[in-house]
Design an enzyme around this catalytic site. Sequence first.
Site, mmCIF file in Angstrom:
data_model
loop_
_atom_site.group_PDB
_atom_site.id
_atom_site.type_symbol
_atom_site.label_atom_id
_atom_site.label_comp_id
_atom_site.label_asym_id
_atom_site.label_seq_id
_atom_site.Cartn_x
_atom_site.Cartn_y
_atom_site.Cartn_z
ATOM 1 N N LYS A 198 0.870 -1.184 0.000
ATOM 2 C CA LYS A 198 0.000 0.000 0.000
ATOM 3 C C LYS A 198 0.897 1.222 0.000
ATOM 4 C CE LYS A 198 -1.955 2.950 2.089
ATOM 5 N NZ LYS A 198 -1.960 4.443 1.853
ATOM 6 N N GLU A 273 8.994 1.264 11.358
ATOM 7 C CA GLU A 273 10.032 2.301 11.294
ATOM 8 C C GLU A 273 9.294 3.623 11.351
ATOM 9 O OE1 GLU A 273 11.901 5.241 10.237
ATOM 10 O OE2 GLU A 273 12.209 4.396 8.247
ATOM 11 N N CYS A 307 12.617 10.969 8.163
ATOM 12 C CA CYS A 307 12.345 10.550 9.540
ATOM 13 C C CYS A 307 13.561 10.706 10.444
ATOM 14 C CB CYS A 307 11.854 9.107 9.557
ATOM 15 S SG CYS A 307 12.956 7.954 8.716
ATOM 16 N N GLU A 405 7.737 16.055 15.922
ATOM 17 C CA GLU A 405 8.320 15.915 14.585
ATOM 18 C C GLU A 405 7.645 16.872 13.614
ATOM 19 O OE1 GLU A 405 9.924 12.237 11.901
ATOM 20 O OE2 GLU A 405 7.898 12.049 12.686
#
Length: 501
Positions: A198, A273, A307, A405
């Site tokens: 996906k 992750e 990230c 973040e």
Amino acid sequence: MGELLPSEQAMPDEQRKRTSELARSVPKQLLIGGRWAAAKSGKTFETVNPATEEVLATVAEGGADDVTEAVRAAREAFENGPWPRMRPHQRTRCLLKIAELLEAHADELAALITLDNGKPIAEARGEVGRTIEVFIYYAGWATKIYGETNPSEPALFNYTLREPLGVCGQIIPWNGPLSMIAWKIGPALACGNTVVLKPAEQTPLPALRFGQLAVEAGVPEGVVNIITGFGPTAGAALARHPGVDKIAFTGSTEVGKEILQASAHDLKRVSLELGGKSPNIIFADADLKSSVSGSAAGIFRNQGQVCSAGSRIFVQREIYDEFAQRLAETAKGIRLGDPFDPHTTMGPLVSAEQHERVLGYLEAGKREGAKVKIGGERGPQPQGYFVKPTVLVDVGNAMRIAREEIFGPVASLIPFTDEADAALQGNDTIYGLAAGVWTRDLSRAHKLARALKAGTVWINCYGMIDPISPFGGYKQSGIGRELGQHSIELYTQVKSVLIRL
């Protein structure tokens, strides 16, 4: 800073025509069982060029019924198809063929990445190159998945088999729309699994083109299935589907927690992750030129949408002001604009939603007392999701911009005093994905590498990734390690066999 030259005000007509034709040439349907099909609901969604806000293509919006069909195809391919049973050398050749086709279509794939994601074309070409490397690396692993012979009594033969898990659901992000395919599909296929992928709804085109190339490479029907759609529908259906043996996800920590909860009812294998708020620590004895350029790359590459970005830059007090000035000068030299222009060094953020998110954090930082050294606002472009590369000073480690973040080109500079302070502040986060240390003192570097709670620590460099080296996070940055030998462990299970002789 960030102004466009007159020649860059718009994409040249011929280039615009070529890229539009490229977007139209990619399949817009779902790949299920080796065939392209519309979503059962008939729904579609638009994917947008973040540099121009123009619609690139209309793509099938897969839902729960489509996920079920894809899982069924993957299960049939795993239980009765040739892929898990073929000689490992054949799987090696197939993965090498994928790498060969990726290389043959490298320019086209890079253009698709830039169209859908917005990163400068040079960065997109680098992503294609890294994708090829990962497939070549895992092609070699197909012939090196060993069991063991265990010590036993003379009348007993005890050995282990390392076998594939089965059907693997894989959900990837938009910031690496091609490279993340390799990180997930490469090891899964090398081990003999089948997959349902996906891709992120913001960047479906590179994944759909990859599906074409996988079929061309001779991957058997049902081994690679691709469902485009949205996370709350297609992604959630994949995560909770009882026919899926493993879920691998790269994305936000919040969604990772939801996936982990969805997997609990049937105890799927899960690897995650997730997010990061990585400390990048600059000591006074560091080479200032390389630490500035390395730190700039660590936060501004891919528009800061990484990230492991070094978003919290801790600078020893003795050099804080000088480092801040030099980093601001580096940011001033970054060229915002058309990501297809070879002179552009920063493109737009991926979407309107991400654009507003980053701008919101900039305002929050100003309200909390951070000072804008440079940037701090949207780009000057009349269209597109541009944000100027930003350096914030007078940042405290308790501010939102240092805790959450941002996923944008925003560097927060925080002062520190000594090694202990650097480790204490660096570890003061829910995340633990990566960290950087810049120093000429090798002893200090080794001490900090041990003290920092992060899955990867870079010393006098930042952001280097190699398929050989494992990557993943401590704390809420994830579960498991991708790349290297560790991915083989994620996609296999061990069976003990004991024979009475």
